[in-house]
Scaffold this active site. Sequence first.
Site, PDB file in Angstrom:
ATOM      1  N   SER A  94       0.730  -1.112  -0.219  1.00 19.30           N
ATOM      2  CA  SER A  94       0.070  -0.022  -0.060  1.00 19.30           C
ATOM      3  C   SER A  94       0.796   1.370  -0.105  1.00 19.30           C
ATOM      4  O   SER A  94       1.540   1.612   0.935  1.00 19.30           O
ATOM      5  CB  SER A  94      -0.953   0.120   1.107  1.00 19.30           C
TER       6      SER A  94
ATOM      7  N   HIS B 175      -1.446  -1.448  -4.032  1.00 18.53           N
ATOM      8  CA  HIS B 175      -2.554  -0.939  -3.532  1.00 18.53           C
ATOM      9  C   HIS B 175      -2.816   0.408  -3.295  1.00 18.53           C
ATOM     10  O   HIS B 175      -1.851   1.104  -2.422  1.00 18.53           O
ATOM     11  CB  HIS B 175      -2.570  -1.777  -1.986  1.00 18.53           C
TER      12      HIS B 175
ATOM     13  N   ASP C 153      -4.835   3.682  -1.718  1.00 16.14           N
ATOM     14  CA  ASP C 153      -5.976   4.008  -0.541  1.00 16.14           C
ATOM     15  C   ASP C 153      -6.369   5.290  -0.937  1.00 16.14           C
ATOM     16  O   ASP C 153      -5.787   6.196  -0.720  1.00 16.14           O
ATOM     17  CB  ASP C 153      -5.168   3.768   0.737  1.00 16.14           C
TER      18      ASP C 153
ATOM     19  N   MET D 227      -8.984   8.012   0.507  1.00 15.81           N
ATOM     20  CA  MET D 227      -9.677   8.396   1.395  1.00 15.81           C
ATOM     21  C   MET D 227     -10.243   9.557   1.324  1.00 15.81           C
ATOM     22  O   MET D 227      -9.618  10.837   0.869  1.00 15.81           O
ATOM     23  CB  MET D 227      -8.962   8.333   2.779  1.00 15.81           C
TER      24      MET D 227
ATOM     25  N   HIS E   3      -8.819   1.167  -3.622  1.00 13.07           N
ATOM     26  CA  HIS E   3      -9.645   0.883  -2.585  1.00 13.07           C
ATOM     27  C   HIS E   3     -10.233   2.168  -1.928  1.00 13.07           C
ATOM     28  O   HIS E   3      -9.690   3.189  -1.479  1.00 13.07           O
ATOM     29  CB  HIS E   3      -8.586   0.386  -1.489  1.00 13.07           C
TER      30      HIS E   3
ATOM     31  N   MET F 254     -12.173   4.437   0.055  1.00 12.00           N
ATOM     32  CA  MET F 254     -13.011   4.560   1.459  1.00 12.00           C
ATOM     33  C   MET F 254     -13.520   5.937   1.399  1.00 12.00           C
ATOM     34  O   MET F 254     -13.004   6.963   2.007  1.00 12.00           O
ATOM     35  CB  MET F 254     -11.865   4.677   2.302  1.00 12.00           C
TER      36      MET F 254
ATOM     37  N   MET G 167     -11.620  -5.995   5.968  1.00 12.41           N
ATOM     38  CA  MET G 167     -10.847  -4.917   6.748  1.00 12.41           C
ATOM     39  C   MET G 167     -10.308  -5.768   7.933  1.00 12.41           C
ATOM     40  O   MET G 167     -11.064  -6.278   8.627  1.00 12.41           O
ATOM     41  CB  MET G 167     -11.369  -3.691   6.956  1.00 12.41           C
TER      42      MET G 167
ATOM     43  N   GLY H  14      -8.765   3.991   7.521  1.00 15.47           N
ATOM     44  CA  GLY H  14      -8.330   5.451   8.132  1.00 15.47           C
ATOM     45  C   GLY H  14      -6.938   5.698   7.839  1.00 15.47           C
ATOM     46  O   GLY H  14      -6.602   6.810   7.619  1.00 15.47           O
ATOM     47  N   PHE H  15      -6.119   4.847   8.275  1.00 14.92           N
ATOM     48  CA  PHE H  15      -4.739   5.164   8.654  1.00 14.92           C
ATOM     49  C   PHE H  15      -3.804   3.629   8.626  1.00 14.92           C
ATOM     50  O   PHE H  15      -4.433   2.429   8.781  1.00 14.92           O
ATOM     51  CB  PHE H  15      -4.482   5.145  10.094  1.00 14.92           C
TER      52      PHE H  15
ATOM     53  N   GLY I  71      -0.430   1.533   9.808  1.00 16.14           N
ATOM     54  CA  GLY I  71       0.247   1.182  10.900  1.00 16.14           C
ATOM     55  C   GLY I  71      -0.629   0.879  12.268  1.00 16.14           C
ATOM     56  O   GLY I  71      -0.106   0.896  13.396  1.00 16.14           O
TER      57      GLY I  71
ATOM     58  N   ASP J 145      -6.651  -6.596   4.643  1.00 16.67           N
ATOM     59  CA  ASP J 145      -5.868  -5.121   4.502  1.00 16.67           C
ATOM     60  C   ASP J 145      -5.868  -4.681   6.110  1.00 16.67           C
ATOM     61  O   ASP J 145      -6.923  -4.281   6.680  1.00 16.67           O
ATOM     62  CB  ASP J 145      -6.620  -4.299   3.632  1.00 16.67           C
TER      63      ASP J 145
HETATM   64  C1  DX5 Z   1      -6.151   1.456   6.139  1.00 13.51           C
HETATM   65  C2  DX5 Z   1      -5.788   1.215   4.621  1.00 13.51           C
HETATM   66  C3  DX5 Z   1      -4.746   0.244   4.423  1.00 13.51           C
HETATM   67  C4  DX5 Z   1      -3.535   0.741   4.967  1.00 13.51           C
HETATM   68  C5  DX5 Z   1      -2.626  -0.355   5.749  1.00 13.51           C
HETATM   69  O1  DX5 Z   1      -7.326   2.292   6.130  1.00 13.51           O
HETATM   70  O2  DX5 Z   1      -6.907   0.607   3.799  1.00 13.51           O
HETATM   71  O3  DX5 Z   1      -4.335  -0.195   2.836  1.00 13.51           O
HETATM   72  O4  DX5 Z   1      -2.422   1.164   4.022  1.00 13.51           O
HETATM   73  O5  DX5 Z   1      -1.595  -0.159   6.425  1.00 13.51           O
HETATM   74  P1  DX5 Z   1      -0.720  -1.093   7.159  1.00 13.51           P
HETATM   75  O6  DX5 Z   1      -0.343  -2.165   6.403  1.00 13.51           O
HETATM   76  O7  DX5 Z   1       0.332  -0.090   7.702  1.00 13.51           O
HETATM   77  O8  DX5 Z   1      -1.821  -1.488   8.529  1.00 13.51           O
HETATM   78 ZN    ZN Z   2      -6.566  -0.378   1.745  1.00 23.07          ZN
END
Ligand code: DX5
Ligand code: ZN
Length: 217
Positions: free
Chosen positions: A7, A32, A34, A36, A65, A67, A136, A141-142, A144, A174
Site C-alpha cells: 500500500s 494498493h 488507498d 480516503m 480501495h 474509502m 478489513m 483510515g490510517f 500502522g 488489509d
Molecule cells: C487502511 C488502509 C490500508 C493501509 C494499511 O485504512 O486501507 O491499506 O495502508 O496499512 P498497514 O499495512 O500499515 O496496516
Molecule cells: Zn487499503
Amino acid sequence: MRIIAPSILSADFSKLKEEVQNVEIAGGDWIHYDVMDGHFVPNLTFGSGVLAAIRPHTQLPIDAHLMVECPEKMIHSFAKAGANYITVHVESTPHIFRAIQMIKDTGAKAGVSLNPGTPFSAIEELLPLVDLVLIMTVNPGFGGQTFIDTMTAKIRKVAQAKRKNDYHYLIQVDGGINEETITLCANAGAEVFVAGSYVFSTKNKTVSQQIQSLKEV
Ligand code: DX5
Ligand code: ZN
C-alpha cells in the site's frame, strides 16, 4: 498463492513514481492505492489524478480501495485513470449492487470491502458478482494500526462460501499485515495481502527484503 499488494499510503508521497517502480523491482505483485475522502474515513489521501500520474510507471495491476462516501461518483474516473481493480465499501452506499455493476461495466475488476464491525452476511448477495472481497483487518483510515485477530473467523466464512459455491473472487486482507499476521490470514483462506507500514516504514530493511519475507513465511 500469495499475492502481495504493497500500500503506497505508507510510501514517500514526494516520489511516488520511484516508489511504485521500486515495488515492482522488489517483487510486489499489485500496487494498493488507498483513496480516503475525509468523510467515510477521518483522513484524506489522493484521487484519480494521482493514480493516472503513476499509471505509466508500473506494469503491475493497481488496486484502488475507495474509502469514500458516494463511491459511484468516482468509479468512472478511477477506471479511466487505469485502475485494474476498484473496490467499494458495502457501508458506503445504499446501492452497493449498482456500484459493483458500474465498476464491471467499465471493464475493471470489481471488489467489495467490509469494515471490521460489518458482518459477513452484509456481502452475501454480492458474492456471485464480485472479483474480489476485501476483509478489513483494521478500521480503515490510517496505516500502522494493530491487526484485529478475530477477523480470521470472517475470512474463513468468505473462503468457505467460495469453495462451496465455486465463486471466482479473490480474498484480500488489509490492515496490520506483517510476517506473523499474514500466516493467520493465509491459513484462514486469504490470497491477497495488503501491507503498508510493514513494507515501507522500516528503518533497517529494504522494500525488497520486506516483500520477500511476506512471501516466504
Ligand atoms: C487502511 C488502509 C490500508 C493501509 C494499511 O485504512 O486501507 O491499506 O495502508 O496499512 P498497514 O499495512 O500499515 O496496516
Ligand atoms: Zn487499503
